[in-house]
Design a protein around this motif. Structure first.
Motif, PDB file in Angstrom:
ATOM      1  N   ALA A  41     -78.247 -46.455 -97.847  1.00 45.96           N
ATOM      2  CA  ALA A  41     -77.563 -45.774 -98.956  1.00 45.96           C
ATOM      3  C   ALA A  41     -78.483 -44.723 -99.575  1.00 45.96           C
ATOM      4  O   ALA A  41     -78.047 -43.601 -99.871  1.00 45.96           O
ATOM      5  CB  ALA A  41     -77.125 -46.797-100.018  1.00 45.96           C
ATOM      6  N   LYS A  42     -79.759 -45.072 -99.745  1.00 45.75           N
ATOM      7  CA  LYS A  42     -80.709 -44.116-100.318  1.00 45.75           C
ATOM      8  C   LYS A  42     -80.946 -42.959 -99.353  1.00 45.75           C
ATOM      9  O   LYS A  42     -81.095 -41.810 -99.797  1.00 45.75           O
ATOM     10  CB  LYS A  42     -82.021 -44.818-100.660  1.00 45.75           C
ATOM     11  N   THR A  43     -80.966 -43.258 -98.049  1.00 45.36           N
ATOM     12  CA  THR A  43     -81.135 -42.185 -97.058  1.00 45.36           C
ATOM     13  C   THR A  43     -79.943 -41.237 -97.114  1.00 45.36           C
ATOM     14  O   THR A  43     -80.114 -40.014 -97.074  1.00 45.36           O
ATOM     15  CB  THR A  43     -81.276 -42.793 -95.645  1.00 45.36           C
ATOM     16  N   ARG A  44     -78.724 -41.808 -97.209  1.00 46.46           N
ATOM     17  CA  ARG A  44     -77.529 -40.949 -97.333  1.00 46.46           C
ATOM     18  C   ARG A  44     -77.591 -40.133 -98.623  1.00 46.46           C
ATOM     19  O   ARG A  44     -77.279 -38.940 -98.624  1.00 46.46           O
ATOM     20  CB  ARG A  44     -76.267 -41.807 -97.295  1.00 46.46           C
ATOM     21  N   ALA A  45     -77.993 -40.775 -99.733  1.00 47.57           N
ATOM     22  CA  ALA A  45     -78.086 -40.060-101.020  1.00 47.57           C
ATOM     23  C   ALA A  45     -79.136 -38.953-100.921  1.00 47.57           C
ATOM     24  O   ALA A  45     -78.927 -37.846-101.429  1.00 47.57           O
ATOM     25  CB  ALA A  45     -78.438 -41.043-102.139  1.00 47.57           C
ATOM     26  N   ALA A  60     -80.069 -37.424 -98.148  1.00 52.36           N
ATOM     27  CA  ALA A  60     -79.519 -36.365 -97.295  1.00 52.36           C
ATOM     28  C   ALA A  60     -78.527 -35.511 -98.086  1.00 52.36           C
ATOM     29  O   ALA A  60     -78.542 -34.270 -97.987  1.00 52.36           O
ATOM     30  CB  ALA A  60     -78.840 -36.979 -96.064  1.00 52.36           C
ATOM     31  N   THR A  61     -77.682 -36.183 -98.891  1.00 49.54           N
ATOM     32  CA  THR A  61     -76.720 -35.456 -99.721  1.00 49.54           C
ATOM     33  C   THR A  61     -77.461 -34.564-100.724  1.00 49.54           C
ATOM     34  O   THR A  61     -77.112 -33.388-100.903  1.00 49.54           O
ATOM     35  CB  THR A  61     -75.793 -36.439-100.460  1.00 49.54           C
ATOM     36  N   SER A  62     -78.496 -35.128-101.363  1.00 51.71           N
ATOM     37  CA  SER A  62     -79.285 -34.350-102.333  1.00 51.71           C
ATOM     38  C   SER A  62     -79.990 -33.193-101.650  1.00 51.71           C
ATOM     39  O   SER A  62     -80.051 -32.080-102.195  1.00 51.71           O
ATOM     40  CB  SER A  62     -80.314 -35.246-103.023  1.00 51.71           C
ATOM     41  N   ALA A  63     -80.506 -33.450-100.431  1.00 47.87           N
ATOM     42  CA  ALA A  63     -81.180 -32.375 -99.696  1.00 47.87           C
ATOM     43  C   ALA A  63     -80.190 -31.274 -99.350  1.00 47.87           C
ATOM     44  O   ALA A  63     -80.514 -30.079 -99.453  1.00 47.87           O
ATOM     45  CB  ALA A  63     -81.828 -32.941 -98.427  1.00 47.87           C
ATOM     46  N   ASP A  64     -78.963 -31.682 -98.944  1.00 46.40           N
ATOM     47  CA  ASP A  64     -77.932 -30.686 -98.638  1.00 46.40           C
ATOM     48  C   ASP A  64     -77.587 -29.881 -99.886  1.00 46.40           C
ATOM     49  O   ASP A  64     -77.440 -28.647 -99.833  1.00 46.40           O
ATOM     50  CB  ASP A  64     -76.669 -31.363 -98.085  1.00 46.40           C
ATOM     51  N   LYS A  65     -77.439 -30.583-101.034  1.00 47.63           N
ATOM     52  CA  LYS A  65     -77.137 -29.893-102.291  1.00 47.63           C
ATOM     53  C   LYS A  65     -78.262 -28.930-102.660  1.00 47.63           C
ATOM     54  O   LYS A  65     -78.010 -27.781-103.060  1.00 47.63           O
ATOM     55  CB  LYS A  65     -76.936 -30.892-103.425  1.00 47.63           C
ATOM     56  N   LEU A  66     -79.519 -29.417-102.521  1.00 48.49           N
ATOM     57  CA  LEU A  66     -80.667 -28.579-102.856  1.00 48.49           C
ATOM     58  C   LEU A  66     -80.711 -27.357-101.947  1.00 48.49           C
ATOM     59  O   LEU A  66     -80.960 -26.231-102.413  1.00 48.49           O
ATOM     60  CB  LEU A  66     -81.970 -29.387-102.740  1.00 48.49           C
ATOM     61  N   GLU A  67     -80.433 -27.589-100.660  1.00 52.03           N
ATOM     62  CA  GLU A  67     -80.429 -26.472 -99.716  1.00 52.03           C
ATOM     63  C   GLU A  67     -79.351 -25.460-100.099  1.00 52.03           C
ATOM     64  O   GLU A  67     -79.585 -24.240-100.073  1.00 52.03           O
ATOM     65  CB  GLU A  67     -80.196 -27.009 -98.298  1.00 52.03           C
TER      66      GLU A  67
END
Length: 177
Positions: free
Chosen positions: A116-120, A122-129
């Motif tokens: 779940a933290k890895t998905r979060a 990845a989601t945060s990294a996508d948002k940051l990107e």
């Protein structure tokens, strides 16, 4: 160790043998009767020997049975001790199995939380990107606009400078030293 019946037979045989010794000088009919007593005495003695042999055999059998009984009791005690040890081992195994089950559940929970933290992440990294991309594009647009403004200002100042220079040259031509 003779039985009471065996002692009676032995005493009878002994008495018959003693009578036979004294009967040697008696008439033949009495002698034949004595010989009959002696034969019976020998049969009684043989029977007593057989009884004594059986008694010794019975004692040996009884001793073997007692030894087997003691051995069986010892084996029974060993079996009882092994049952107690086995029960303790089974309890320990059950406890270890419970611990393993709890550890496997903890591991599964940690894996689920990590996923779940890895998905979060990845989601945060996508948002940051996306934010960095948007910001980068905005900065680029701003830079292009600012560059255009600076170019325009530069061109205006250059034109102003040319105008001032022309005005100065005219002033100097009109007012020479």
């Amino acid at each position: 160790a003779l039985s009471p019946q065996g002692k009676i037979r032995l005493n009878t045989a002994t008495a018959l043998a003693e009578r036979a010794q004294g009967a040697l000088d008696v008439p033949i009919s009495f002698r034949s009767q004595v010989q009959q007593y002696v034969r019976e005495a020998h049969l009684v003695i043989a029977e007593l020997r057989i009884l004594n042999s059986r008694r010794r055999s019975n004692r040996a059998t009884l001793t073997r049975q007692m030894n087997l009984k003691e051995e069986a009791e010892g084996t029974q005690k060993q079996i009882e001790d092994l049952v107690v040890e086995l029960t303790m081992e089974e309890s320990h195994v059950t406890s270890l199995e419970d611990q393993i089950a709890r550890l496997q559940q903890d591991l599964a929970d940690h894996k689920a939380r990590a996923a779940a933290k890895t998905r979060a992440l990845a989601t945060s990294a996508d948002k940051l990107e996306a934010i960095v991309k948007d910001y980068s594009e905005a900065v680029q647009v701003d830079c292009v606009a600012e560059g255009a403004k600076l170019d325009a200002e530069d061109a205006r100042l250059e034109a102003e400078w040319e105008r001032i220079k022309l005005g100065a040259d005219e002033f100097l031509q009109l007012h020479p030293h």
